[in-house]
Design a protein around this motif. Structure first.
Motif, short mmCIF file in Angstrom:
data_model
loop_
_atom_site.label_atom_id
_atom_site.label_comp_id
_atom_site.label_asym_id
_atom_site.label_seq_id
_atom_site.Cartn_x
_atom_site.Cartn_y
_atom_site.Cartn_z
N GLY A 133 -45.38 -48.49 20.62
CA GLY A 133 -44.10 -47.90 20.22
C GLY A 133 -43.13 -48.12 21.36
N TYR A 134 -41.89 -48.53 21.02
CA TYR A 134 -40.94 -48.90 22.07
C TYR A 134 -39.64 -48.14 21.85
CZ TYR A 134 -37.98 -52.24 24.78
OH TYR A 134 -37.12 -52.84 25.66
N VAL A 135 -39.14 -47.50 22.88
CA VAL A 135 -37.88 -46.76 22.77
C VAL A 135 -36.99 -47.17 23.93
CG1 VAL A 135 -36.76 -44.51 22.70
CG2 VAL A 135 -39.03 -44.78 21.70
N ILE A 136 -35.71 -47.50 23.61
CA ILE A 136 -34.80 -47.89 24.69
C ILE A 136 -33.78 -46.78 24.93
CG2 ILE A 136 -35.01 -50.35 24.24
CD1 ILE A 136 -32.30 -50.16 22.78
N GLN A 137 -33.08 -46.92 26.03
CA GLN A 137 -32.00 -45.98 26.35
C GLN A 137 -31.01 -45.99 25.19
OE1 GLN A 137 -30.29 -46.70 30.18
NE2 GLN A 137 -28.52 -45.43 29.77
N GLY A 138 -30.61 -44.81 24.75
CA GLY A 138 -29.69 -44.75 23.61
C GLY A 138 -30.40 -44.80 22.27
N GLY A 178 -29.12 -36.39 21.81
CA GLY A 178 -30.48 -35.87 21.97
C GLY A 178 -31.28 -36.05 20.70
N GLN A 179 -30.61 -35.77 19.55
CA GLN A 179 -31.29 -35.93 18.25
C GLN A 179 -31.62 -37.40 18.01
OE1 GLN A 179 -32.49 -33.53 16.87
NE2 GLN A 179 -31.08 -31.96 16.11
N GLN A 180 -30.67 -38.27 18.38
CA GLN A 180 -30.92 -39.70 18.19
C GLN A 180 -32.16 -40.12 18.95
OE1 GLN A 180 -27.68 -42.45 18.84
NE2 GLN A 180 -26.18 -41.05 17.97
N GLN A 181 -32.29 -39.60 20.18
CA GLN A 181 -33.40 -39.98 21.02
C GLN A 181 -34.72 -39.47 20.44
OE1 GLN A 181 -32.12 -42.03 22.91
NE2 GLN A 181 -33.95 -42.66 23.99
N ARG A 182 -34.68 -38.26 19.85
CA ARG A 182 -35.89 -37.72 19.21
C ARG A 182 -36.29 -38.60 18.03
NH1 ARG A 182 -33.15 -32.85 20.20
NH2 ARG A 182 -34.29 -31.46 21.59
N VAL A 183 -35.27 -38.95 17.22
CA VAL A 183 -35.56 -39.80 16.04
C VAL A 183 -36.14 -41.14 16.50
CG1 VAL A 183 -34.54 -41.02 14.08
CG2 VAL A 183 -33.80 -38.68 14.62
N ALA A 184 -35.57 -41.68 17.58
CA ALA A 184 -36.05 -42.97 18.07
C ALA A 184 -37.51 -42.85 18.52
CB ALA A 184 -35.18 -43.45 19.23
N LEU A 185 -37.84 -41.73 19.14
CA LEU A 185 -39.22 -41.52 19.59
C LEU A 185 -40.15 -41.43 18.38
CD1 LEU A 185 -41.15 -40.87 22.00
CD2 LEU A 185 -40.81 -38.46 21.40
N LEU A 186 -39.70 -40.71 17.35
CA LEU A 186 -40.54 -40.56 16.16
C LEU A 186 -40.70 -41.91 15.44
CD1 LEU A 186 -39.49 -37.09 14.76
CD2 LEU A 186 -41.21 -37.70 16.46
N ARG A 187 -39.62 -42.71 15.47
CA ARG A 187 -39.72 -44.04 14.87
C ARG A 187 -40.82 -44.85 15.57
NH1 ARG A 187 -34.58 -48.00 14.89
NH2 ARG A 187 -35.19 -48.27 17.08
N ALA A 188 -40.86 -44.70 16.92
CA ALA A 188 -41.86 -45.43 17.68
C ALA A 188 -43.27 -44.91 17.39
CB ALA A 188 -41.56 -45.35 19.17
N LEU A 189 -43.35 -43.61 17.01
CA LEU A 189 -44.66 -43.00 16.78
C LEU A 189 -45.14 -43.14 15.35
CD1 LEU A 189 -44.23 -39.69 18.82
CD2 LEU A 189 -45.89 -41.52 19.28
N MET A 190 -44.26 -43.60 14.45
CA MET A 190 -44.53 -43.58 13.01
C MET A 190 -45.88 -44.20 12.66
SD MET A 190 -43.27 -42.71 10.01
CE MET A 190 -43.73 -43.08 8.30
N LEU A 191 -46.18 -45.39 13.23
CA LEU A 191 -47.42 -46.07 12.87
C LEU A 191 -48.59 -45.63 13.75
CD1 LEU A 191 -46.31 -49.76 12.14
CD2 LEU A 191 -46.33 -47.78 10.62
N ASP A 192 -48.39 -44.50 14.48
CA ASP A 192 -49.42 -43.97 15.36
C ASP A 192 -49.95 -45.02 16.33
OD1 ASP A 192 -50.99 -42.06 16.44
OD2 ASP A 192 -52.59 -42.21 14.95
N PRO A 193 -49.07 -45.54 17.20
CA PRO A 193 -49.46 -46.62 18.11
C PRO A 193 -50.39 -46.11 19.21
CG PRO A 193 -47.29 -45.84 18.68
CD PRO A 193 -47.69 -45.08 17.44
N ASN A 194 -51.07 -47.03 19.87
CA ASN A 194 -51.96 -46.65 20.97
C ASN A 194 -51.18 -46.38 22.24
OD1 ASN A 194 -53.54 -47.59 18.97
ND2 ASN A 194 -54.56 -49.19 20.17
N VAL A 195 -50.02 -47.00 22.34
CA VAL A 195 -49.27 -46.89 23.59
C VAL A 195 -47.78 -46.75 23.29
CG1 VAL A 195 -49.16 -49.41 23.80
CG2 VAL A 195 -48.82 -48.02 25.82
N LEU A 196 -47.10 -45.96 24.15
CA LEU A 196 -45.65 -45.80 24.03
C LEU A 196 -45.00 -46.47 25.23
CD1 LEU A 196 -44.97 -42.09 22.98
CD2 LEU A 196 -44.30 -44.15 21.73
N LEU A 197 -44.02 -47.34 24.98
CA LEU A 197 -43.27 -47.99 26.06
C LEU A 197 -41.84 -47.46 26.01
CD1 LEU A 197 -44.61 -51.57 25.31
CD2 LEU A 197 -45.34 -50.11 27.18
#
Lengths: 507, 244
Positions: free
Chosen positions: B78-83, B138-157
């Motif tokens: 899962g990958y999340v960037i600034q913004g 802040g909400q955008q960043q939470r949503v972005a994190l959840l998007r990265a977690l959606m497929l239940d990845p092994n690693v978060l970048l």
């Protein structure tokens, strides 16, 4: 969203392809883009109709090259030509000097020539009477003494075999200020003094109207231009009644009569068809009824023809332009080639492009000139490509790196990224390109009239020819109106096709 | 989890990452830190395959990350960037569900997963139907994190995931993020330039300078046993700013 996009596409494709008119498959008469030729075309048409044959008159198709090619390709079956044009222009460089040998050469190509219709419409060099008198110019040779005179010739005259280059040589004329322009525009420039010398056709009604002196051709440069009908060899067999009826014109038209007919149409704005009908009545005692066309009849005809040109060419431009734009965005090197190519197309003058496309269209068996002309549709397609390709390319390139990388990092394939992320994000720019393309297309489509494809360009060209501003507006106003309608349609399309989240962002 | 061997990446004449050897341990949070231009973001992008190394190798779970393998491997990252990098034409829900829907998940399965994620980060129901432009950073960043977690990845970048937020929101989100990491027990690689954030999150801190690793270890190790005067300088510089 997928179903909505598919629905929009389906509606557009259906709108573009549903036939609006059936193609006429009876005999066709053609005419060139000047009054006398149109009247002769109407005369042939009315005579054929009197003989019970339904014919189509493809009016004002263009110049000699276009008409003759259309005749050879079978796009038209008959049109009026002049012997001098046949020997000097159509058969130029083939050692044909007189009408009888021309007849034999043409026959080998499956084209027959009637006997002369009775009048000579030759070229002459003309000046306003008062100017000529003041300068003491009576013959073409006299022009040599006045190197500062400004010459204006029709574009065709500028480079035909018996035109300006050979005239200049024959008389050793020194003038340098010589330009090509529309024949009818030349008359107006002659009148207001911008020009002093132009070529005239000896049956032009304008000669009397403007008080023009025809200079004596003291070195016999110009050949005779006896009007004849050129027609396909198989016409006598296919349409014997029409064949017999139209040949009734042989030897029937004197120069004085033709000049009077031209004057009726050009100076009194009587429709050519009415002029022709009146002549047949007075000369042959035929009762020829011509239903008066109202402005609205013409408006609907031109609108139908214009839409016909625009919709198919635009659909093709979208179908080819969007993938090219996408390719250009994804492959920068191919992109440079693609963008350069569609840009260069824009620089080709419309008439040149149209004429170049006639031959291939005819050889593919498509209608090349006249209504529904494949050449005109193809030219419009090419002209509409630039904004569509460029905007698709710029729109996709404009998607921020952050978003493209986020899409990539989600593990989406390139195709899925394009479809789900990049195209929606670029939709506003892409649609703006489509809108520009469509509006340009509506405007360019008026040029289709240059090869008789009809549409709003037709009244504009005829209006220029007849110096009739009302007629020009009859084409120009609806063309502007259609551009506005197209703009409106695309603004509606914006609402449907641009995702809501992006429209919010603009607010 | 990640193995980098002599990983090198240059842009034109500059070496952004220069011969880095690094192993990322599973189940822990590794923080990449260093001054601007030290190559920490480039290193992260090498791991997810957005960039290919000019020399050396990067592998994930024993498979080399390259253009051919990357699309599949990324489903386990899962990958999340600034913004956040949320797609502005999709609602928060559509952003999070995008890949799952593309992979053909059933509607109900997507809904269950989004509900599950909702509980993980504090996202109220009404946020889901809004477009990115309509919700706070802040909400955008939470949503972005959840998007990265959606497929239940092994690693978060995570590339400076909190960098664009104001301090109050940032403090809240730091706490929340840490909770999520602990609850899920994911392997996390995070890039930041803030030493206190690194100390707060990092089981292991990797300090970089000019494309190379200066030292890697726990915050205590860096603080007490610096491998280079630069390590001390870097820690001090940030502390003195906080103190003043």
């Amino acid at each position: 969203m997928k179903t909505r996009t598919a629905l929009i596409l389906l509606v557009l494709v259906v709108l573009a392809l549903v036939p609006m008119s059936t193609r006429f498959d009876g005999p066709r008469v053609g005419s060139k883009k000047f009054t006398e030729s149109v009247i002769l075309g109407d005369l042939v048409t009315l005579l054929a109709e009197q003989a019970g044959v339904e014919v189509l008159h493809a009016r004002e198709l263009g110049g000699t090259r276009i008409l003759f090619d259309a005749l050879r390709a079978g796009e038209i079956d008959v049109y009026a030509e002049y012997t001098g044009t046949i020997t000097q222009e159509i058969l130029a460089g083939q050692g044909v000097s007189d009408a009888e040998s021309a007849r034999a050469v043409l026959a080998e190509r499956g084209i027959l020539m009637s006997k002369p219709l009775g009048f000579n419409n030759g070229y002459a060099i003309g000046m306003i009477e008062t100017t000529a008198a003041r300068l003491g110019i009576r013959t073409i040779s006299d022009l040599g003494r006045h190197p500062d005179l400004v010459f204006g010739f029709s574009n065709e005259f500028m480079d035909r075999g018996d035109g300006w280059p050979s005239l200049k040589e024959a008389y050793g004329l020194p003038q340098r200020n010589v330009s090509g322009m529309d024949h009818d525009v030349a008359y107006r420039q002659l009148e207001n003094g911008t020009l002093q010398v132009m070529e005239v056709y000896t049956t032009d009604a304008d000669i009397r109207y403007y008080g023009i002196r025809m200079l004596e051709d003291d070195r016999q440069h110009f050949p005779r231009y006896d009007a004849v009908l050129l027609y396909r060899a198989d016409l006598a067999e296919r349409e014997p009644a029409m064949h017999a009826a139209m040949l009734a014109l042989e030897g029937q038209l004197s120069e004085v009569e033709v000049m009077a007919l031209n004057a009726q149409a050009r100076l009194k704005h009587v429709p050519e068809k009415k002029v022709a009908a009146d002549f047949l009545q007075s000369h042959f005692g035929m009762e020829v009824g011509t239903a008066d066309e109202t402005v609205w009849d013409r408006f609907w005809t031109h609108t139908r023809e214009h839409v016909e040109l625009v919709r198919l060419s635009f659909l093709l431009a979208v179908v080819f332009g969007l993938p090219l734009g996408i390719l250009a965005a994804k492959r920068p090197r191919a992109g440079q080639v693609i963008l350069a190519a569609v840009g260069i197309v824009q620089t080709i003058p419309a008439l040149a492009l149209l004429v170049v496309l006639i031959e291939p269209a005819a050889s593919l068996g498509l209608p090349s000139v006249g209504a529904g002309s494949a050449a005109a549709i193809c030219a419009l397609f090419l002209y509409s490509l630039l904004p569509i390709v460029r905007n698709a390319c710029e729109g996709l390139r404009g998607v921020s790196l952050d978003l493209r990388e986020s899409a990539e990092a989600l593990g989406l394939s390139p195709w899925a990224r394009l479809r789900l992320i990049e195209l929606p994000l670029a939709s506003r720019t892409i649609l703006a390109g489509l809108k520009t393309g469509a509006i340009l297309n509506v405007g360019f489509a008026t040029l289709g009239a240059l090869i008789g494809a009809g549409g709003y360009g037709q009244p504009i060209l005829t209006g220029i020819r007849l110096n009739d501003y009302g007629l020009i507006l009859e084409g120009a106003l609806p063309a502007a109106g259609m551009a506005l309608v197209v703009q409106g349609i695309f603004e509606l399309l914006d609402r449907l096709a641009i995702p809501r989240g992006l429209r919010l962002a603009r607010a | 989890m990640f193995e980098l061997r002599q990983a090198t990446r240059s842009f034109a004449a500059t070496l952004a990452v220069d011969g880095v050897d690094l192993s990322i341990a599973p189940g822990r949070t590794t923080v990449l830190i260093g001054p601007s231009g030290c190559g920490k973001s480039t290193l992260l992008r090498l791991m997810i395959g957005l960039l290919a190394p000019t020399r050396g190798t990067v592998s994930f779970d024993g498979v080399e990350v390259n253009p051919a393998s990357a699309p599949d491997l990324r489903r386990r990252m899962g990958y999340v960037i600034q913004g956040g990098g949320l797609f502005p034409h999709l609602t928060a829900r559509e952003n999070v569900a995008l890949v799952a829907a593309h992979l053909g998940w059933e509607r109900s399965r997507i809904k269950d997963r989004v509900d599950e994620l909702s509980r993980l980060a504090r996202i109220s129901e009404d946020v889901w139907e809004r477009y990115p432009i309509q919700i706070s950073g802040g909400q955008q960043q939470r949503v972005a994190l959840l998007r990265a977690l959606m497929l239940d990845p092994n690693v978060l970048l995570l590339d400076e995931p909190l960098g664009a937020l104001d301090p109050m929101v940032r403090a809240d989100l730091q706490r929340e993020l840490k909770e999520v990491f602990v609850t899920l027990g994911k392997t996390v690689v995070m890039v930041t330039h803030d030493m206190s954030e690194a100390a707060y999150f990092g089981d292991i801190i990797v300090l970089m300078k000019e494309g190379s690793i200066v030292q890697s270890g726990t915050f205590q190790e860096l603080d007490q046993a610096p491998a280079d005067p630069f390590v001390t300088r870097f820690i001090r510089a940030q502390q003195s700013l906080t103190a003043s």
